[in-house]
Design a protein around this motif. Structure first.
Motif, PDB file in Angstrom:
ATOM      1  N   ILE A   1       0.987  -1.040   0.108  1.00  0.00           N
ATOM      2  CA  ILE A   1       0.086   0.093   0.141  1.00  0.00           C
ATOM      3  C   ILE A   1       0.987   0.641  -0.253  1.00  0.00           C
ATOM      4  O   ILE A   1       1.621   1.195   0.777  1.00  0.00           O
ATOM      5  CB  ILE A   1      -0.728   0.336   1.257  1.00  0.00           C
ATOM      6  N   PHE A   2       0.283   2.004  -1.087  1.00  0.00           N
ATOM      7  CA  PHE A   2       1.687   3.080  -0.932  1.00  0.00           C
ATOM      8  C   PHE A   2       1.294   4.372  -1.097  1.00  0.00           C
ATOM      9  O   PHE A   2      -0.425   4.748  -1.430  1.00  0.00           O
ATOM     10  CB  PHE A   2       2.025   3.359  -2.470  1.00  0.00           C
ATOM     11  N   TYR A   3       0.690   5.562  -0.158  1.00  0.00           N
ATOM     12  CA  TYR A   3       0.371   6.575   0.452  1.00  0.00           C
ATOM     13  C   TYR A   3       1.083   7.650   0.048  1.00  0.00           C
ATOM     14  O   TYR A   3       0.560   8.849  -0.067  1.00  0.00           O
ATOM     15  CB  TYR A   3      -0.613   6.567   2.075  1.00  0.00           C
ATOM     16  N   LYS A   4       2.039   7.428  -0.365  1.00  0.00           N
ATOM     17  CA  LYS A   4       3.148   8.876  -1.123  1.00  0.00           C
ATOM     18  C   LYS A   4       3.227   8.569  -2.479  1.00  0.00           C
ATOM     19  O   LYS A   4       3.863   7.402  -2.404  1.00  0.00           O
ATOM     20  CB  LYS A   4       3.905   8.986   0.355  1.00  0.00           C
ATOM     21  N   ASP A   5       3.693   9.878  -2.753  1.00  0.00           N
ATOM     22  CA  ASP A   5       4.139   9.267  -4.574  1.00  0.00           C
ATOM     23  C   ASP A   5       6.002   9.153  -3.878  1.00  0.00           C
ATOM     24  O   ASP A   5       6.386   9.597  -3.491  1.00  0.00           O
ATOM     25  CB  ASP A   5       4.211  10.610  -5.471  1.00  0.00           C
ATOM     26  N   PHE A   6       6.143   8.152  -5.180  1.00  0.00           N
ATOM     27  CA  PHE A   6       7.747   8.074  -4.817  1.00  0.00           C
ATOM     28  C   PHE A   6       8.438   7.411  -6.366  1.00  0.00           C
ATOM     29  O   PHE A   6       7.288   7.318  -6.698  1.00  0.00           O
ATOM     30  CB  PHE A   6       8.180   7.439  -4.018  1.00  0.00           C
ATOM     31  N   GLU A   7       9.392   7.228  -6.806  1.00  0.00           N
ATOM     32  CA  GLU A   7      10.319   6.551  -7.552  1.00  0.00           C
ATOM     33  C   GLU A   7      10.549   5.384  -7.649  1.00  0.00           C
ATOM     34  O   GLU A   7      11.331   5.644  -6.761  1.00  0.00           O
ATOM     35  CB  GLU A   7      11.107   7.396  -8.629  1.00  0.00           C
ATOM     36  N   THR A   8      10.512   4.481  -8.330  1.00  0.00           N
ATOM     37  CA  THR A   8      10.913   3.194  -8.324  1.00  0.00           C
ATOM     38  C   THR A   8      10.891   2.233  -9.065  1.00  0.00           C
ATOM     39  O   THR A   8      10.246   2.346 -10.525  1.00  0.00           O
ATOM     40  CB  THR A   8       9.688   2.317  -7.254  1.00  0.00           C
ATOM     41  N   PHE A   9      11.787   1.749  -9.995  1.00  0.00           N
ATOM     42  CA  PHE A   9      11.698   0.760 -11.135  1.00  0.00           C
ATOM     43  C   PHE A   9      10.989  -0.676 -10.771  1.00  0.00           C
ATOM     44  O   PHE A   9      11.187  -1.770 -11.818  1.00  0.00           O
ATOM     45  CB  PHE A   9      13.196   0.656 -11.466  1.00  0.00           C
ATOM     46  N   ASN A  10      10.760  -0.886  -9.649  1.00  0.00           N
ATOM     47  CA  ASN A  10       9.711  -2.072  -9.266  1.00  0.00           C
ATOM     48  C   ASN A  10       8.365  -2.129 -10.046  1.00  0.00           C
ATOM     49  O   ASN A  10       8.168  -1.844 -10.522  1.00  0.00           O
ATOM     50  CB  ASN A  10       9.494  -2.058  -8.070  1.00  0.00           C
ATOM     51  N   LYS A  11       8.615  -3.210 -10.900  1.00  0.00           N
ATOM     52  CA  LYS A  11       7.153  -3.447 -11.427  1.00  0.00           C
ATOM     53  C   LYS A  11       5.993  -3.977 -10.002  1.00  0.00           C
ATOM     54  O   LYS A  11       5.821  -5.000  -9.467  1.00  0.00           O
ATOM     55  CB  LYS A  11       6.219  -4.819 -12.444  1.00  0.00           C
ATOM     56  N   TYR A  12       4.549  -2.987 -10.319  1.00  0.00           N
ATOM     57  CA  TYR A  12       3.714  -3.163  -9.840  1.00  0.00           C
ATOM     58  C   TYR A  12       2.929  -3.304 -10.767  1.00  0.00           C
ATOM     59  O   TYR A  12       2.248  -2.730 -11.149  1.00  0.00           O
ATOM     60  CB  TYR A  12       3.295  -2.545  -8.787  1.00  0.00           C
ATOM     61  N   THR A  13       1.405  -4.649  -9.908  1.00  0.00           N
ATOM     62  CA  THR A  13       0.359  -4.006 -10.915  1.00  0.00           C
ATOM     63  C   THR A  13      -0.532  -3.725  -9.849  1.00  0.00           C
ATOM     64  O   THR A  13      -1.370  -4.257  -8.544  1.00  0.00           O
ATOM     65  CB  THR A  13      -0.347  -5.829 -10.244  1.00  0.00           C
ATOM     66  N   ARG A  14      -1.674  -2.687 -10.568  1.00  0.00           N
ATOM     67  CA  ARG A  14      -2.736  -1.680  -9.830  1.00  0.00           C
ATOM     68  C   ARG A  14      -3.943  -2.181  -9.594  1.00  0.00           C
ATOM     69  O   ARG A  14      -4.200  -2.826 -10.435  1.00  0.00           O
ATOM     70  CB  ARG A  14      -2.938  -0.377  -9.912  1.00  0.00           C
ATOM     71  N   LEU A  15      -4.536  -2.378  -8.205  1.00  0.00           N
ATOM     72  CA  LEU A  15      -5.178  -2.743  -7.381  1.00  0.00           C
ATOM     73  C   LEU A  15      -6.944  -2.334  -7.032  1.00  0.00           C
ATOM     74  O   LEU A  15      -7.253  -2.426  -7.121  1.00  0.00           O
ATOM     75  CB  LEU A  15      -4.727  -4.183  -6.517  1.00  0.00           C
ATOM     76  N   GLY A  16      -6.317  -0.759  -7.179  1.00  0.00           N
ATOM     77  CA  GLY A  16      -7.271  -0.407  -6.443  1.00  0.00           C
ATOM     78  C   GLY A  16      -6.834   1.558  -5.978  1.00  0.00           C
ATOM     79  O   GLY A  16      -5.783   1.114  -6.569  1.00  0.00           O
ATOM     80  N   TYR A  17      -7.473   1.721  -5.960  1.00  0.00           N
ATOM     81  CA  TYR A  17      -6.512   2.997  -5.222  1.00  0.00           C
ATOM     82  C   TYR A  17      -6.998   3.889  -3.445  1.00  0.00           C
ATOM     83  O   TYR A  17      -7.969   2.799  -2.639  1.00  0.00           O
ATOM     84  CB  TYR A  17      -7.336   3.928  -6.624  1.00  0.00           C
ATOM     85  N   ILE A  18      -6.728   4.581  -2.849  1.00  0.00           N
ATOM     86  CA  ILE A  18      -7.089   4.967  -1.442  1.00  0.00           C
ATOM     87  C   ILE A  18      -7.551   6.720  -2.244  1.00  0.00           C
ATOM     88  O   ILE A  18      -6.791   7.837  -2.621  1.00  0.00           O
ATOM     89  CB  ILE A  18      -5.382   5.711  -1.110  1.00  0.00           C
ATOM     90  N   GLU A  19      -8.904   6.360  -1.949  1.00  0.00           N
ATOM     91  CA  GLU A  19      -9.859   7.996  -1.951  1.00  0.00           C
ATOM     92  C   GLU A  19      -9.051   8.587  -1.040  1.00  0.00           C
ATOM     93  O   GLU A  19      -9.287   9.992  -1.577  1.00  0.00           O
ATOM     94  CB  GLU A  19     -10.971   7.763  -1.477  1.00  0.00           C
ATOM     95  N   ASP A  20      -9.030   9.089   0.441  1.00  0.00           N
ATOM     96  CA  ASP A  20      -7.591  10.316   0.505  1.00  0.00           C
ATOM     97  C   ASP A  20      -6.897   9.484   1.385  1.00  0.00           C
ATOM     98  O   ASP A  20      -6.855   9.173   2.623  1.00  0.00           O
ATOM     99  CB  ASP A  20      -9.113  10.564   1.801  1.00  0.00           C
ATOM    100  N   LYS A  21      -5.585  10.152   0.504  1.00  0.00           N
ATOM    101  CA  LYS A  21      -4.084   9.788   0.861  1.00  0.00           C
ATOM    102  C   LYS A  21      -3.813  10.781   1.528  1.00  0.00           C
ATOM    103  O   LYS A  21      -3.041  10.316   2.665  1.00  0.00           O
ATOM    104  CB  LYS A  21      -3.832  10.131  -0.337  1.00  0.00           C
TER     105      LYS A  21
END
Length: 53
Positions: free
Chosen positions: A10-30
């Motif tokens: 679970i990510f709630y802040k933006d950052f750069e990464t080279f890892n591969k992730y599959t988006r499952l959803g989103y956080i409505e209020d980060k």
């Protein structure tokens, strides 16, 4: 996000990464989640699907 085939991240802040992730959803209020995490040791996260089968 799904990392690999068996790790939910679970990510709630933006950052750069080279890892591969599959988006499952989103956080409505980060911002709210960030504040809750700063002030609490225990957090319960619930996953909800809006897809009707």
């Amino acid at each position: 996000m799904l990392y690999g085939s068996d790790c939910i991240v679970i990510f709630y802040k933006d950052f750069e990464t080279f890892n591969k992730y599959t988006r499952l959803g989103y956080i409505e209020d980060k911002e709210k989640l960030s504040d809750i995490l700063k002030n609490n040791n225990d957090v319960k996260i619930t996953f909800q699907s809006d897809i009707k089968i």
